[in-house]
Design a protein around this motif. Structure first.
Motif, PDB file in Angstrom:
ATOM      1  N   ALA A   1     -76.071  73.456 -24.503  1.00  0.00           N
ATOM      2  CA  ALA A   1     -77.398  72.498 -23.859  1.00  0.00           C
ATOM      3  C   ALA A   1     -77.111  70.740 -23.165  1.00  0.00           C
ATOM      4  CB  ALA A   1     -77.944  72.127 -24.995  1.00  0.00           C
ATOM      5  N   GLY A   2     -75.650  70.689 -23.284  1.00  0.00           N
ATOM      6  CA  GLY A   2     -75.245  69.358 -22.963  1.00  0.00           C
ATOM      7  C   GLY A   2     -75.050  69.151 -23.246  1.00  0.00           C
ATOM      8  N   GLY A   3     -74.793  69.334 -24.961  1.00  0.00           N
ATOM      9  CA  GLY A   3     -74.895  67.823 -25.859  1.00  0.00           C
ATOM     10  C   GLY A   3     -73.030  67.484 -26.303  1.00  0.00           C
ATOM     11  N   ALA A   4     -73.485  66.088 -26.432  1.00  0.00           N
ATOM     12  CA  ALA A   4     -71.791  65.712 -27.087  1.00  0.00           C
ATOM     13  C   ALA A   4     -71.280  65.615 -28.114  1.00  0.00           C
ATOM     14  CB  ALA A   4     -72.212  64.034 -26.218  1.00  0.00           C
ATOM     15  N   GLY A   5     -71.590  66.369 -28.982  1.00  0.00           N
ATOM     16  CA  GLY A   5     -70.905  66.853 -29.753  1.00  0.00           C
ATOM     17  C   GLY A   5     -71.547  66.194 -30.966  1.00  0.00           C
ATOM     18  N   LEU A   6     -71.353  65.835 -32.278  1.00  0.00           N
ATOM     19  CA  LEU A   6     -71.916  65.830 -33.086  1.00  0.00           C
ATOM     20  C   LEU A   6     -71.148  64.825 -34.282  1.00  0.00           C
ATOM     21  CD1 LEU A   6     -70.356  68.449 -36.428  1.00  0.00           C
ATOM     22  CD2 LEU A   6     -69.351  68.882 -34.122  1.00  0.00           C
TER      23      LEU A   6
END
Length: 267
Positions: A222-227
């Motif tokens: 969904a376009g997240g940059a990680g965690l």
């Protein structure tokens, strides 16, 4: 971008994928010495062995977690704190400064804000103050922003998560950490509304590793940059192997099934 900030961000983010696996280990102040954090240096060693990009700790743990050998590991110093013993457990106050974090060798700093709490105004002021100082020093700022307070019915509601992401970005954070709202479409909207890298929190330890990995994969798609996830990583029975699987998902674009191939014992 300030060159110092760009260089420090590359110690926290993979410079090729522009994504990151951060493991927060600041829980000792909030709730005490959790399982998995009894000895911070041992925990850090396991995370580094798996390939995590950075850890997040309070200032006193920087020295205790310093290994003096092995692969480098990004260091984010958490500037705000509060405890579960307080009559106002959602209140976070600054306990150190950007300047002290620099002296400790930090690659980044972080601030926690709980929107909806009675003390929200002070936390927002603290975030704004830290953002200004971090900008002056070229220090990356991670804002952990959650919707927690008497008027919050559901802190994971899509509109609440998007609001949190936008607040962090608008007040000067370089990276925003928010709850995962439960589905990729809602999270994609939060990412788009922020306009800066957004990473997901892990929250309480999940019922299964598979559930956790599915959440991470959906957020990346969904376009997240990680965690930026603590308990679901350092409380796992094998944090090193779990990080190796997360590396395949976050940095190599693997599906969950592809990522666990050969590592099925972590499930």
């Amino acid at each position: 971008m300030h060159i110092g900030k760009a260089i420090r961000l590359e110690r926290i983010f993979n410079r090729d994928t522009k994504r990151t696996i951060i493991v927060p280990m600041d829980h000792g102040v909030t709730v005490g010495p959790l399982l998995g954090l009894e000895t911070i240096r041992d925990t850090v060693t396991k995370l580094v062995a798996g390939g995590a990009n950075a850890g997040l700790v309070h200032k006193g743990q920087v020295r205790l977690g310093h290994r003096m050998q092995g692969r480098d590991f990004g260091c984010i110093v958490h500037l705000s704190a509060g405890t579960s013993l307080s009559p106002h457990p959602n209140m976070k106050r600054l306990v150190t400064t950007v300047e002290e974090a620099i002296r400790l060798g930090a690659d980044g700093v972080s601030v926690h804000v709980n929107l909806g709490d009675e003390t929200e105004g002070q936390m927002l002021a603290d975030l704004g103050q830290v953002a200004a100082s971090a900008a002056d020093w070229g220090m990356p700022l991670l804002a952990m922003v959650y919707a927690r307070g008497p008027r919050i019915a559901d802190e994971y509601a899509p509109e609440a998560v998007a609001h949190c992401a936008r607040v962090g970005a608008e007040l000067g954070a370089d990276v925003v950490k928010v709850n995962y709202p439960g589905d990729g479409e809602s999270f994609a909207r939060a990412v788009a509304c922020a306009g800066v890298p957004v990473v997901i929190a892990g929250g309480a330890k999940m019922a299964s590793t598979r559930e956790f990995l599915d959440m991470v994969k959906t957020s990346i798609d969904a376009g997240g940059a990680g965690l930026s996830v603590g308990r679901n990583v350092f409380q796992h029975s094998n944090p090193t192997r779990l990080i190796q699987v997360l590396d395949r998902i976050v940095h190599r674009g693997a599906s969950v099934d592809e990522a666990v191939d050969g590592f099925e014992d972590i499930l």
